[in-house]
Write an enzyme that holds these catalytic residues in place. Sequence first.
Site, PDB file in Angstrom:
ATOM      1  N   PRO A 299      -7.417  25.258   9.834  1.00  0.00           N
ATOM      2  CA  PRO A 299      -7.332  26.103  11.036  1.00  0.00           C
ATOM      3  C   PRO A 299      -8.521  25.802  11.947  1.00  0.00           C
ATOM      4  CG  PRO A 299      -7.661  27.465   9.058  1.00  0.00           C
ATOM      5  CD  PRO A 299      -7.602  26.038   8.599  1.00  0.00           C
TER       6      PRO A 299
ATOM      7  N   HIS B 136      -4.266  12.354  16.503  1.00  0.00           N
ATOM      8  CA  HIS B 136      -3.761  12.415  17.870  1.00  0.00           C
ATOM      9  C   HIS B 136      -2.254  12.663  17.807  1.00  0.00           C
ATOM     10  CE1 HIS B 136      -7.342   9.826  19.486  1.00  0.00           C
ATOM     11  NE2 HIS B 136      -7.719  10.920  18.867  1.00  0.00           N
TER      12      HIS B 136
ATOM     13  N   ASP C 297      -9.672  17.173  19.886  1.00  0.00           N
ATOM     14  CA  ASP C 297      -8.355  17.822  19.903  1.00  0.00           C
ATOM     15  C   ASP C 297      -8.018  18.396  21.278  1.00  0.00           C
ATOM     16  OD1 ASP C 297      -8.069  17.266  17.172  1.00  0.00           O
ATOM     17  OD2 ASP C 297      -9.191  19.077  16.657  1.00  0.00           O
ATOM     18  N   GLU C 298      -8.467  17.736  22.316  1.00  0.00           N
ATOM     19  CA  GLU C 298      -8.187  18.193  23.683  1.00  0.00           C
ATOM     20  C   GLU C 298      -6.799  17.752  24.138  1.00  0.00           C
ATOM     21  OE1 GLU C 298     -10.742  16.164  22.893  1.00  0.00           O
ATOM     22  OE2 GLU C 298     -12.647  17.059  23.503  1.00  0.00           O
TER      23      GLU C 298
ATOM     24  N   VAL D 185       1.178  21.362  30.554  1.00  0.00           N
ATOM     25  CA  VAL D 185       1.748  22.692  30.282  1.00  0.00           C
ATOM     26  C   VAL D 185       2.725  22.662  29.101  1.00  0.00           C
ATOM     27  CG1 VAL D 185       1.430  23.615  32.618  1.00  0.00           C
ATOM     28  CG2 VAL D 185       3.490  22.281  32.097  1.00  0.00           C
TER      29      VAL D 185
END
Length: 423
Positions: free
Chosen positions: A304, A40, A12-13, A413
């Site tokens: 979570p 993804h 989950d990067e 970002v």
Amino acid sequence: MITAISGINWGDEGKGRMVDLLSEDYDVVVRYQGGNNAGHTVVNEKGKFILNLLPSGILRENVVNVMGNGMVVDIKHLVEEMARLKEKGIKISPENLKISDKAVICMPYNVMQDCLEENRLADKKYGSTRRGIGPIYGDKYMKKAIRMGELFDLDLLESRLSDILDWKNLTLVNVYGAIPVTLSETMAHLKKYGEQLLPFICDTSLYLEKAAKENKKIMFEAQLGALRDIDFGIYPYTSSSNTIAAYAPIGGGIPNYKIDKSIGIMKAYSTCVGEGPFTAEYFGEKADALREAGGEYGAATGRPRRVGPFDVVASKYGIRMQGADEIALTKLDVLSSFPELEICVAYSLDGEEITDFPFSQKLPLCKPVLKKVKGWNTDIGGCRKKEDLPVEALNYIETLENLLGAKIKYVSVGAEREAYIVL
Ligand code: GDP
Ligand code: MG
């Protein structure tokens, strides 16, 4: 040109979003391991998509997508995922999607076995996604799996499946006390969904070999991260396949080619989904604040995610395991609302500070050594150039680079395709 995109951490990067971004210059995107336990998330001009089985290149019209032999395919899930994307206007045809005839089929009884085993383990559970991934990889290595190419000859398939079910039912019935799986219901499942996939199944290895010879640009897309690799991850809390870039040519289908470039995706803080040791974990309010800021809920399961500060020890190991030539640091914007940030710079183990990632069974004994750094406390979601970033954000990046001994090339970002900076 052969590039691998893989995860440096626990998964989950933001691999999907980086594949979506960087595949602009590529002809082929290949998934090489895992199944629909992947989630993804990609956000671009076409909308927001969550991909489980399909390579993230499917969202680009000129990219050919390959599901490699190293994958495990839940055919019902795949048919439904394709339908979901088509509804959103994404074109999927045998021209832009090719499924390896050697990929194995993740069966309904594998999903059942996964759930039965997690339930049996109760509070000792592995934190499986309960999608059958562990059991089907087990079957593959026991040589009791059905492969996609077998869908072309249903008579032969039926006789093999009959033998496999004799064996599988011994476990389901005698170990777990479940109702036996029947040949007819399993064949009906394979016929129904298999039929719809036949046009896409081929010898993808031949296709890739030809593409590589024609100097096409090929990108491998990993699922999960280095710390979930079956050999090098935090075993047994790993996935059941090799997630690392070095496996990509094998699971992708061109073992005779080398990777020219390995791009490692690394998150600006730590997250992990499921069970197992997670040394720098935050708890309570501190965890809630970071989880909310990052929207850290599993894309495949909605669970979570556990969260913590950036972990230098784990990430340095991840960079090494991935042989990362280039690094993308993702989700830096998520840290914008924190006046002060922490970095886990070492682990304390038996009274010593260590920076080499230890053997898995030592991990529960490790305590994080934290270093405090100043946050930037201002929105950076609109930054598109290095010069736009506040000095504290640049300091954070530089501190990570120094601690890791590696350069960061991309910084993201925001979740949208264009929300990134090249340093
Ligand atoms: P993957 O499994 O490695 O592809 O990553 P996931 O898609 O499971 O998780 C990454 C999540 O973060 C997704 O929801 C993305 O949309 C989101 N995301 C990716 N990059 C950024 C970023 O730079 N900033 C923010 N805020 N979100 C991002
Ligand atoms: Mg994910």
